[in-house]
Design a protein around this motif. Structure first.
Motif, PDB file in Angstrom:
ATOM      1  N   PHE A   3       0.863  -1.182   0.000  1.00 25.28           N
ATOM      2  CA  PHE A   3       0.000   0.000   0.000  1.00 25.28           C
ATOM      3  C   PHE A   3       0.897   1.229   0.000  1.00 25.28           C
ATOM      4  O   PHE A   3       1.694   1.424   0.919  1.00 25.28           O
ATOM      5  N   ILE A   4       0.796   2.070  -1.038  1.00 20.10           N
ATOM      6  CA  ILE A   4       1.643   3.257  -1.170  1.00 20.10           C
ATOM      7  C   ILE A   4       0.782   4.503  -1.040  1.00 20.10           C
ATOM      8  O   ILE A   4      -0.211   4.655  -1.753  1.00 20.10           O
ATOM      9  N   SER A   5       1.172   5.401  -0.126  1.00 22.04           N
ATOM     10  CA  SER A   5       0.427   6.639   0.105  1.00 22.04           C
ATOM     11  C   SER A   5       1.277   7.845  -0.278  1.00 22.04           C
ATOM     12  O   SER A   5       2.440   7.945   0.111  1.00 22.04           O
ATOM     13  N   ASP A   6       0.678   8.749  -1.022  1.00 26.19           N
ATOM     14  CA  ASP A   6       1.336   9.979  -1.453  1.00 26.19           C
ATOM     15  C   ASP A   6       0.848  11.124  -0.570  1.00 26.19           C
ATOM     16  O   ASP A   6      -0.336  11.460  -0.569  1.00 26.19           O
ATOM     17  N   ALA A   7       1.761  11.726   0.195  1.00 28.30           N
ATOM     18  CA  ALA A   7       1.388  12.779   1.143  1.00 28.30           C
ATOM     19  C   ALA A   7       1.634  14.179   0.598  1.00 28.30           C
ATOM     20  O   ALA A   7       1.643  15.145   1.351  1.00 28.30           O
ATOM     21  N   ARG A   8       1.823  14.305  -0.702  1.00 25.02           N
ATOM     22  CA  ARG A   8       2.065  15.627  -1.288  1.00 25.02           C
ATOM     23  C   ARG A   8       0.740  16.318  -1.620  1.00 25.02           C
ATOM     24  O   ARG A   8      -0.337  15.798  -1.351  1.00 25.02           O
ATOM     25  N   THR A   9       0.830  17.494  -2.216  1.00 23.66           N
ATOM     26  CA  THR A   9      -0.368  18.253  -2.554  1.00 23.66           C
ATOM     27  C   THR A   9      -1.066  17.643  -3.764  1.00 23.66           C
ATOM     28  O   THR A   9      -0.485  16.834  -4.497  1.00 23.66           O
ATOM     29  N   ARG A  10      -2.315  18.030  -3.964  1.00 25.30           N
ATOM     30  CA  ARG A  10      -3.078  17.539  -5.114  1.00 25.30           C
ATOM     31  C   ARG A  10      -2.382  17.897  -6.425  1.00 25.30           C
ATOM     32  O   ARG A  10      -2.313  17.082  -7.348  1.00 25.30           O
ATOM     33  N   ARG A  11      -1.854  19.104  -6.529  1.00 31.93           N
ATOM     34  CA  ARG A  11      -1.181  19.529  -7.754  1.00 31.93           C
ATOM     35  C   ARG A  11       0.039  18.660  -8.043  1.00 31.93           C
ATOM     36  O   ARG A  11       0.242  18.208  -9.172  1.00 31.93           O
ATOM     37  N   GLU A  12       0.842  18.401  -7.018  1.00 31.27           N
ATOM     38  CA  GLU A  12       2.037  17.576  -7.198  1.00 31.27           C
ATOM     39  C   GLU A  12       1.662  16.143  -7.574  1.00 31.27           C
ATOM     40  O   GLU A  12       2.304  15.523  -8.423  1.00 31.27           O
ATOM     41  N   TYR A  13       0.614  15.637  -6.936  1.00 29.06           N
ATOM     42  CA  TYR A  13       0.168  14.268  -7.227  1.00 29.06           C
ATOM     43  C   TYR A  13      -0.328  14.149  -8.664  1.00 29.06           C
ATOM     44  O   TYR A  13      -0.030  13.177  -9.360  1.00 29.06           O
ATOM     45  N   ASP A  14      -1.093  15.140  -9.121  1.00 27.07           N
ATOM     46  CA  ASP A  14      -1.634  15.100 -10.474  1.00 27.07           C
ATOM     47  C   ASP A  14      -0.538  15.217 -11.528  1.00 27.07           C
ATOM     48  O   ASP A  14      -0.657  14.662 -12.625  1.00 27.07           O
ATOM     49  N   GLU A  15       0.529  15.941 -11.206  1.00 29.33           N
ATOM     50  CA  GLU A  15       1.632  16.082 -12.164  1.00 29.33           C
ATOM     51  C   GLU A  15       2.311  14.740 -12.405  1.00 29.33           C
ATOM     52  O   GLU A  15       2.585  14.368 -13.541  1.00 29.33           O
ATOM     53  N   SER A  16       2.583  14.000 -11.350  1.00 24.72           N
ATOM     54  CA  SER A  16       3.130  12.648 -11.454  1.00 24.72           C
ATOM     55  C   SER A  16       3.275  12.064 -10.059  1.00 24.72           C
ATOM     56  O   SER A  16       3.458  12.791  -9.081  1.00 24.72           O
ATOM     57  N   HIS A  17       3.195  10.755  -9.983  1.00 21.05           N
ATOM     58  CA  HIS A  17       3.331  10.050  -8.712  1.00 21.05           C
ATOM     59  C   HIS A  17       3.835   8.641  -8.986  1.00 21.05           C
ATOM     60  O   HIS A  17       3.942   8.212 -10.139  1.00 21.05           O
TER      61      HIS A  17
END
Length: 210
Positions: A3-17
């Motif tokens: 299970f991988i969780s991304d704790a960055r902002t929505r903008r950063e997540y949408d750019e790439s993850h």
């Protein structure tokens, strides 16, 4: 299992993850919303990352009741003295109370990971079960960016060779096979796929080749 969780902002997540990572959602009051707790209890590796977390330590308090040796719930999450308590660390603390295993933090965060493994970045959010079943698995990394251990299918995959910049391979099997489409060096060690097979006698030749 993972299970991988991304704790960055929505903008950063949408750019790439990272592939298959889920973005952490916050409530209007700023609290982190924990995903399905039942799902987390079944996860062996729970990984959280933010932009560039430095370092931290995880520990797990073990509870022994009689002869029960099942892993206890990860009830504590300690940050090392030289680490900054970033977004990933704070979210990991909230997840730790729902997992059976310690929550892990990706050292260096997304910035370091994406620099080393750019081919595992994506903008895709939704994954179908069939897509996950057919997902391209990469060899196990033994030495960062230098030595990997994989199976025959991975060794012959030109995309894997390109992504990992593999220039030489050791083929430990009975049949000699050309694993590179062009270029590249290979060493064939004719050993049967058996538990009784003798690998130790070939170690000097393998080490010299590597």
């Amino acid at each position: 299992f993972l299970f991988i969780s991304d704790a960055r902002t929505r903008r950063e997540y949408d750019e790439s993850h990272i592939v298959t990572a889920r973005r952490i959602v916050q409530s209007p009051t700023g609290e982190y919303l924990v995903p399905d707790s039942e799902e987390l209890r079944c996860v062996r590796y729970c990984v959280v990352y933010d932009c560039e977390t430095c370092s931290l330590d995880c520990c797990e308090e073990e509870e022994e009741k009689g002869m029960n040796k099942e892993p206890a719930l990860a009830s504590s999450f300690l940050i090392s003295l030289d680490a900054e308590e970033g977004t990933a660390a704070r979210h990991a603390s909230s997840l730790a109370q729902f997992t059976r295993w310690p929550v892990l933090i990706l050292t260096g965060g997304y910035r370091r990971f994406s620099a080393c493994y750019h081919f595992l970045r994506t903008q895709k959010i939704l994954w179908m079960p069939q897509e996950l079943d057919n997902f391209q698995l990469y060899p196990v990394e033994i030495l960062p960016a230098k030595l990997y251990m994989g199976n025959f299918k991975q060794a012959c995959n030109q995309q894997v060779q390109k992504d990992l910049k593999i220039k030489a391979q050791v083929n430990i099997s009975e049949q000699p096979v050309a694993m590179f489409a062009e270029g590249g060096k290979d060493l064939h060690i004719p050993v049967p796929d058996s538990l009784e097979a003798d690998l130790f006698s070939s170690f000097p030749a393998i080490c010299h080749f590597i």
